[in-house]
Design a protein around this motif. Structure first.
Motif, PDB file in Angstrom:
ATOM      1  N   ALA A   1       0.820  -1.202   0.000  1.00  0.00           N
ATOM      2  CA  ALA A   1       0.000   0.000   0.000  1.00  0.00           C
ATOM      3  C   ALA A   1       0.859   1.260   0.000  1.00  0.00           C
ATOM      4  N   ALA A   2       1.957   1.214   0.731  1.00  0.00           N
ATOM      5  CA  ALA A   2       2.847   2.372   0.783  1.00  0.00           C
ATOM      6  C   ALA A   2       3.434   2.644  -0.593  1.00  0.00           C
ATOM      7  N   GLN A   3       3.810   1.554  -1.283  1.00  0.00           N
ATOM      8  CA  GLN A   3       4.363   1.721  -2.619  1.00  0.00           C
ATOM      9  C   GLN A   3       3.322   2.323  -3.557  1.00  0.00           C
ATOM     10  N   ALA A   4       2.081   1.842  -3.462  1.00  0.00           N
ATOM     11  CA  ALA A   4       1.013   2.344  -4.320  1.00  0.00           C
ATOM     12  C   ALA A   4       0.796   3.843  -4.070  1.00  0.00           C
ATOM     13  N   ALA A   5       0.857   4.233  -2.799  1.00  0.00           N
ATOM     14  CA  ALA A   5       0.650   5.636  -2.444  1.00  0.00           C
ATOM     15  C   ALA A   5       1.761   6.512  -3.003  1.00  0.00           C
ATOM     16  N   ASP A   6       2.954   5.918  -3.189  1.00  0.00           N
ATOM     17  CA  ASP A   6       4.112   6.683  -3.639  1.00  0.00           C
ATOM     18  C   ASP A   6       4.153   6.890  -5.154  1.00  0.00           C
ATOM     19  N   LYS A   7       3.196   6.307  -5.898  1.00  0.00           N
ATOM     20  CA  LYS A   7       3.244   6.416  -7.356  1.00  0.00           C
ATOM     21  C   LYS A   7       3.056   7.865  -7.795  1.00  0.00           C
ATOM     22  N   ILE A   8       3.966   8.330  -8.614  1.00  0.00           N
ATOM     23  CA  ILE A   8       3.906   9.705  -9.105  1.00  0.00           C
ATOM     24  C   ILE A   8       3.949   9.663 -10.629  1.00  0.00           C
ATOM     25  N   SER A   9       2.976  10.302 -11.248  1.00  0.00           N
ATOM     26  CA  SER A   9       2.933  10.374 -12.712  1.00  0.00           C
ATOM     27  C   SER A   9       3.485  11.721 -13.162  1.00  0.00           C
TER      28      SER A   9
ATOM     29  N   LYS B   1      14.063  10.561 -18.866  1.00  0.00           N
ATOM     30  CA  LYS B   1      14.247   9.156 -19.241  1.00  0.00           C
ATOM     31  C   LYS B   1      15.576   8.618 -18.698  1.00  0.00           C
ATOM     32  N   LEU B   2      16.578   9.498 -18.598  1.00  0.00           N
ATOM     33  CA  LEU B   2      17.883   9.077 -18.081  1.00  0.00           C
ATOM     34  C   LEU B   2      17.790   8.702 -16.600  1.00  0.00           C
ATOM     35  N   ALA B   3      17.052   9.488 -15.818  1.00  0.00           N
ATOM     36  CA  ALA B   3      16.876   9.176 -14.386  1.00  0.00           C
ATOM     37  C   ALA B   3      16.235   7.800 -14.223  1.00  0.00           C
ATOM     38  N   GLU B   4      15.266   7.513 -15.089  1.00  0.00           N
ATOM     39  CA  GLU B   4      14.595   6.207 -15.063  1.00  0.00           C
ATOM     40  C   GLU B   4      15.583   5.094 -15.434  1.00  0.00           C
TER      41      GLU B   4
ATOM     42  N   VAL C   1       7.732   5.973 -10.197  1.00  0.00           N
ATOM     43  CA  VAL C   1       7.483   7.091 -11.105  1.00  0.00           C
ATOM     44  C   VAL C   1       7.052   6.564 -12.466  1.00  0.00           C
ATOM     45  N   GLU C   2       5.954   7.097 -12.955  1.00  0.00           N
ATOM     46  CA  GLU C   2       5.446   6.765 -14.285  1.00  0.00           C
ATOM     47  C   GLU C   2       5.687   7.970 -15.181  1.00  0.00           C
ATOM     48  N   LEU C   3       6.485   7.777 -16.248  1.00  0.00           N
ATOM     49  CA  LEU C   3       6.719   8.848 -17.210  1.00  0.00           C
ATOM     50  C   LEU C   3       5.741   8.685 -18.370  1.00  0.00           C
ATOM     51  N   LEU C   4       4.993   9.725 -18.634  1.00  0.00           N
ATOM     52  CA  LEU C   4       4.029   9.714 -19.733  1.00  0.00           C
ATOM     53  C   LEU C   4       4.506  10.690 -20.798  1.00  0.00           C
ATOM     54  N   ASN C   5       4.234  10.383 -22.048  1.00  0.00           N
ATOM     55  CA  ASN C   5       4.755  11.190 -23.149  1.00  0.00           C
ATOM     56  C   ASN C   5       3.650  12.030 -23.778  1.00  0.00           C
ATOM     57  N   GLU C   6       3.918  13.312 -23.911  1.00  0.00           N
ATOM     58  CA  GLU C   6       2.970  14.231 -24.549  1.00  0.00           C
ATOM     59  C   GLU C   6       3.781  15.204 -25.384  1.00  0.00           C
ATOM     60  N   PRO C   7       3.698  15.102 -26.730  1.00  0.00           N
ATOM     61  CA  PRO C   7       4.614  15.870 -27.583  1.00  0.00           C
ATOM     62  C   PRO C   7       4.615  17.380 -27.367  1.00  0.00           C
ATOM     63  N   ALA C   8       3.497  17.973 -26.939  1.00  0.00           N
ATOM     64  CA  ALA C   8       3.457  19.432 -26.751  1.00  0.00           C
ATOM     65  C   ALA C   8       3.365  19.771 -25.273  1.00  0.00           C
ATOM     66  N   GLY C   9       4.234  20.689 -24.851  1.00  0.00           N
ATOM     67  CA  GLY C   9       4.291  21.070 -23.440  1.00  0.00           C
ATOM     68  C   GLY C   9       2.998  21.640 -22.900  1.00  0.00           C
ATOM     69  N   VAL C  10       2.261  22.356 -23.748  1.00  0.00           N
ATOM     70  CA  VAL C  10       1.016  22.966 -23.282  1.00  0.00           C
ATOM     71  C   VAL C  10      -0.004  21.900 -22.892  1.00  0.00           C
ATOM     72  N   ASP C  11      -0.010  20.766 -23.616  1.00  0.00           N
ATOM     73  CA  ASP C  11      -0.938  19.679 -23.278  1.00  0.00           C
ATOM     74  C   ASP C  11      -0.515  19.001 -21.983  1.00  0.00           C
ATOM     75  N   ALA C  12       0.794  18.893 -21.773  1.00  0.00           N
ATOM     76  CA  ALA C  12       1.309  18.325 -20.516  1.00  0.00           C
ATOM     77  C   ALA C  12       0.889  19.207 -19.342  1.00  0.00           C
TER      78      ALA C  12
ATOM     79  N   VAL D   1      -1.887  14.225 -13.685  1.00  0.00           N
ATOM     80  CA  VAL D   1      -0.489  13.922 -13.365  1.00  0.00           C
ATOM     81  C   VAL D   1      -0.029  14.887 -12.276  1.00  0.00           C
ATOM     82  N   GLN D   2       1.029  14.509 -11.569  1.00  0.00           N
ATOM     83  CA  GLN D   2       1.508  15.338 -10.460  1.00  0.00           C
ATOM     84  C   GLN D   2       2.603  16.330 -10.869  1.00  0.00           C
TER      85      GLN D   2
END
Length: 337
Positions: free
Chosen positions: A26-34, A49-52, A64-75, A84-85
């Motif tokens: 449960a602690a691990q689940a709580a720690d998930k950051i997108s 991507k390098l940190a990962e 940590v979950e890295l999600l890809n979004e080509p345009a910064g404004v959409d991110a 996302v956090q």
């Protein structure tokens, strides 16, 4: 805006404490950051991507979950909606958003130069400076993105009005290249490795180069902090432990970039990021890696330059008082050092 997410997090934490047999899970689940990255194959956002790849998130017991979004404004919009956090994107969004009454801050500053280039199609030799943008279609990653901010600044600074050219959202990589090839855009702003790919084929030439500190200062008048990890200020204040762990991981990553060759860094990246040309990818990284900060600290003169640039054209900041001290924090990176 984030109250439901914080409540879910708190509930997860309480459950972890109450249920000893399931505590660790449960602690691990709580720690998930997108974290949404504004195009994680772009070299300007390489630290994510390098940190990962280096396992630095895991070293900090972070999921940590890295999600890809080509345009910064959409991110940025994904973060504002609470989906996302954090966002790996340009710091200028923190100033732009404060102008709209939203408080977002850079918690780790990755770079001190944009790493962007304005490319001009080889079919349009008449474009010799941004003054020649009149009546042209100019490629940007997305409307409201940092590439659009910088494009508008270049045009206005060179005597044009905002309605005298058209910003066309074409993303980066293959979609940008196709737009140049099809003459859907006559010029456009993009990053490595797209820049090197277009120069290699001769389909485009460099008009404005902001890949280096010297080039950036010449064009924008000072240090221009760009790529960063930025987060909602309320979320940061409510989750200092997680933010500190993220800062630890990213400061270690920036140190790795600062102490390793472009070739060694490239070896850690997914091979599809090379787009079939590893040698070109390494060369571009070699030429551009000085843009990264060694320690994640915001350059002291940087925020003022960014505000000055946005003030030239942006109605979001013109005539408004922006408290620059609330657009970034060095609290976490200083502790990470």
């Amino acid at each position: 805006m984030h109250s439901s997410r914080v409540f879910i997090y708190s509930a997860g934490l309480a459950l972890a404490m109450a249920t000893s047999s399931l505590g660790a899970t449960a602690a691990q689940a709580a720690d998930k950051i997108s974290i949404m990255v504004g195009g994680y194959e772009k070299q300007i956002y390489l630290p994510a991507k390098l940190a990962e790849a280096l396992g630095y998130f895991k070293d900090e017991d972070l999921d940590v979950e890295l999600l890809n979004e080509p345009a910064g404004v959409d991110a940025e919009n994904e973060m504002l909606s609470g989906a996302v956090q954090g966002v790996v994107g340009f710091y200028d969004h923190c100033i732009d958003l404060q102008g709209k009454g939203k408080f977002v801050e850079s918690v780790v500053q990755f770079s001190q130069a944009p790493g962007e280039v304005e490319l001009v199609s080889s079919k349009h030799p008449e474009i010799k400076s941004p003054a020649d943008f009149k009546g042209k279609n100019l490629g940007v990653t997305g409307l409201g993105s940092s590439t659009n901010f910088l494009t508008q600044y270049l045009a206005v600074k060179n005597g044009l009005k905002l309605g005298e050219f058209t910003s066309v959202p074409v993303g980066a990589g293959q979609t940008f290249i196709a737009a140049i090839q099809q003459d859907a855009i006559q010029a456009g702003m993009t990053t490595e490795p797209t820049i090197s790919r277009m120069l290699k084929t001769g389909e485009a030439k460099v008009l404005i180069d902001m890949r280096t500190m010297a080039g950036t200062k010449a064009v924008l008048g000072g240090t221009y902090p760009a790529a960063s990890l930025y987060m909602d200020a309320d979320w940061v204040n409510a989750h200092k432990e997680e933010v500190q762990k993220l800062a630890n991981a990213f400061v270690k990553t920036l140190h790795f970039i600062n102490t390793h060759s472009a070739s060694e860094i490239a070896d850690k990246m997914p091979s599809d990021f090379y787009v079939g040309d590893k040698e070109g990818y390494v060369k571009a990284l070699e030429n551009g890696k000085a843009m990264f900060t060694p320690d994640g600290v915001m350059p002291e003169d940087g925020p003022k330059t960014v505000l000055a640039v946005l003030s030239e054209f942006s109605k979001n900041v013109q005539g408004k008082t922006v408290d620059l001290s609330k657009t970034y924090t060095t609290e976490f990176v200083m502790k990470a050092k």
